[in-house]
Design an enzyme around this catalytic site. Structure first.
Site, PDB file in Angstrom:
ATOM      1  CG  ASN A  14     -24.909 -32.025  -2.455  1.00  0.00           C
ATOM      2  OD1 ASN A  14     -25.945 -32.189  -3.088  1.00  0.00           O
ATOM      3  ND2 ASN A  14     -23.799 -31.548  -2.985  1.00  0.00           N
ATOM      4  CG  HIS A  37     -27.553 -33.271  -7.056  1.00  0.00           C
ATOM      5  ND1 HIS A  37     -28.471 -33.481  -8.057  1.00  0.00           N
ATOM      6  CD2 HIS A  37     -26.441 -33.935  -7.423  1.00  0.00           C
ATOM      7  CE1 HIS A  37     -27.934 -34.231  -8.991  1.00  0.00           C
ATOM      8  NE2 HIS A  37     -26.687 -34.529  -8.633  1.00  0.00           N
ATOM      9  CE  LYS A  38     -21.671 -34.833  -3.282  1.00  0.00           C
ATOM     10  NZ  LYS A  38     -20.499 -34.857  -2.392  1.00  0.00           N
ATOM     11  CG  ASP A  68     -13.299 -36.253  -0.254  1.00  0.00           C
ATOM     12  OD1 ASP A  68     -13.991 -35.216  -0.311  1.00  0.00           O
ATOM     13  OD2 ASP A  68     -12.061 -36.221  -0.243  1.00  0.00           O
ATOM     14  CE1 TYR A  93     -10.837 -27.438 -10.783  1.00  0.00           C
ATOM     15  CE2 TYR A  93     -12.151 -28.757  -9.269  1.00  0.00           C
ATOM     16  CZ  TYR A  93     -11.130 -27.878  -9.496  1.00  0.00           C
ATOM     17  OH  TYR A  93     -10.373 -27.418  -8.439  1.00  0.00           O
ATOM     18  NE  ARG A 143     -21.639 -36.834  -7.286  1.00  0.00           N
ATOM     19  CZ  ARG A 143     -20.604 -36.002  -7.392  1.00  0.00           C
ATOM     20  NH1 ARG A 143     -19.649 -36.006  -6.511  1.00  0.00           N
ATOM     21  NH2 ARG A 143     -20.531 -35.144  -8.395  1.00  0.00           N
TER      22      ARG A 143
END
Ligand code: IMP
Length: 280
Positions: free
Chosen positions: A79, A81-82, A138, A240, A267
């Site tokens: 990912n 962005h991460k 996760d 969400y 996160r």
């Protein structure tokens, strides 16, 4: 590698660094050295004296470079962005590699029943199959009135509840299934607090990071608490975010935008703990 720490400067000659290494340690080092160091050892001539090795200058230089070389840590994710977020925090101390950077294109199993289990499963997979120290994360949403659902099924909640959808519409489908479930709950289970217009459902986002480092396993958890609303508001973020209002705010994560969200998110909190540990 941690090998250089075993060297000592010769006290009577500060100008030329003359580290010593016990012969046994040098042999042990050969066994665990990576290719670069291994060839240094083989190509260099040592003076063995009194069971100590006096290393030639060129090898000293290489070994000192080796000491200063950044340690590599794999973040078991692709990912972007991460990865950007993690590199901004840890990039000066560690070379952070992604799964594709180490040639891992495997579909790593995530069969745990908790975020920690899933994160550890991914980190262990990388360690076992690719040999790198590694961390994995996760995350997901936990709703109090649904006993922690969607939990580890957050990403595939609609599919898990038999709701077919296009891949691009996954986030909307997940939120729709969740809101339908909440709406169908008996009032006393959902009405922990109510406003004039809508019911509030307590919820939190949770991230677990599992780290495998220097032969040990560690966990770092981050939580942001808040409540859900029964309409989608805002266009930012993902997942969400349009139905989640963090505690202390009156806007959803999707309305607040990334700058605010990244300062308080689950996160961010888990990663801050990880960074604190690794930089200590
Ligand atoms: P991941 O483990 O970070 O990939 O997250 C798994 C799923 O949890 C995502 O696909 C989202 O549905 C949900 N999720 C995790 N973090 C967030 C967030 O910050 N906002 C909204 N949804 C999230």
């Amino acid at each position: 590698m941690g090998v250089i720490q075993k060297y000592t400067k010769r006290k009577d000659d500060e100008s030329t660094i003359s580290p010593f290494l016990l012969l046994d340690e040098a042999k042990a080092m050969e066994q665990r050295a990576d290719d670069e160091t291994f060839s240094c050892i083989n190509n260099s001539s040592f003076n063995v004296f009194d069971n100590q090795i006096i290393m030639p200058k060129d090898l000293q230089t290489i070994m000192i470079k080796e000491e200063n070389r950044m340690k590599t840590l794999v973040f078991a994710s692709n990912n972007t962005h991460k990865l950007e977020e993690i590199r901004a925090i840890l990039g000066e101390t560690f070379e952070i590699k992604s799964l594709s950077d180490i040639g891992c294109y495997d579909d790593i199993p995530e069969t745990g029943m908790t975020f920690r289990e899933n994160a550890l499963q991914k980190a262990r997979y990388v360690k076992e199959h690719f040999g790198y120290d590694c961390f994995a994360d996760d995350s997901g949403l936990e709703v109090e009135a649904l006993n922690g659902e969607p939990g580890v099924f957050s990403a595939r909640y609609a599919a898990k509840n038999g709701q077919a959808h296009a891949p691009a519409d996954k986030d909307n489908a997940n939120m729709d299934v969740l809101l339908r479930k909440l709406a169908s709950l008996p009032a006393q289970q959902t009405a922990d607090k109510t406003t004039d217009t809508q019911t509030k459902w307590n919820a939190c986002f949770r991230t677990s990071v599992a780290l495998i480092y220097a032969g040990e396993e560690h966990f770092f958890d981050g939580i942001v608490s808040g409540h859900l609303i029964n309409e989608k508001r805002g266009t930012g973020g993902f997942g969400y975010d349009p139905i989640f209002i963090p505690e202390g705010y009156d806007k959803t994560f999707a309305e607040l935008g990334n700058d605010v969200k990244n300062g308080i998110s689950h996160r961010a909190r888990a990663v801050a703990k990880l960074a604190q540990f690794l930089k200590a």
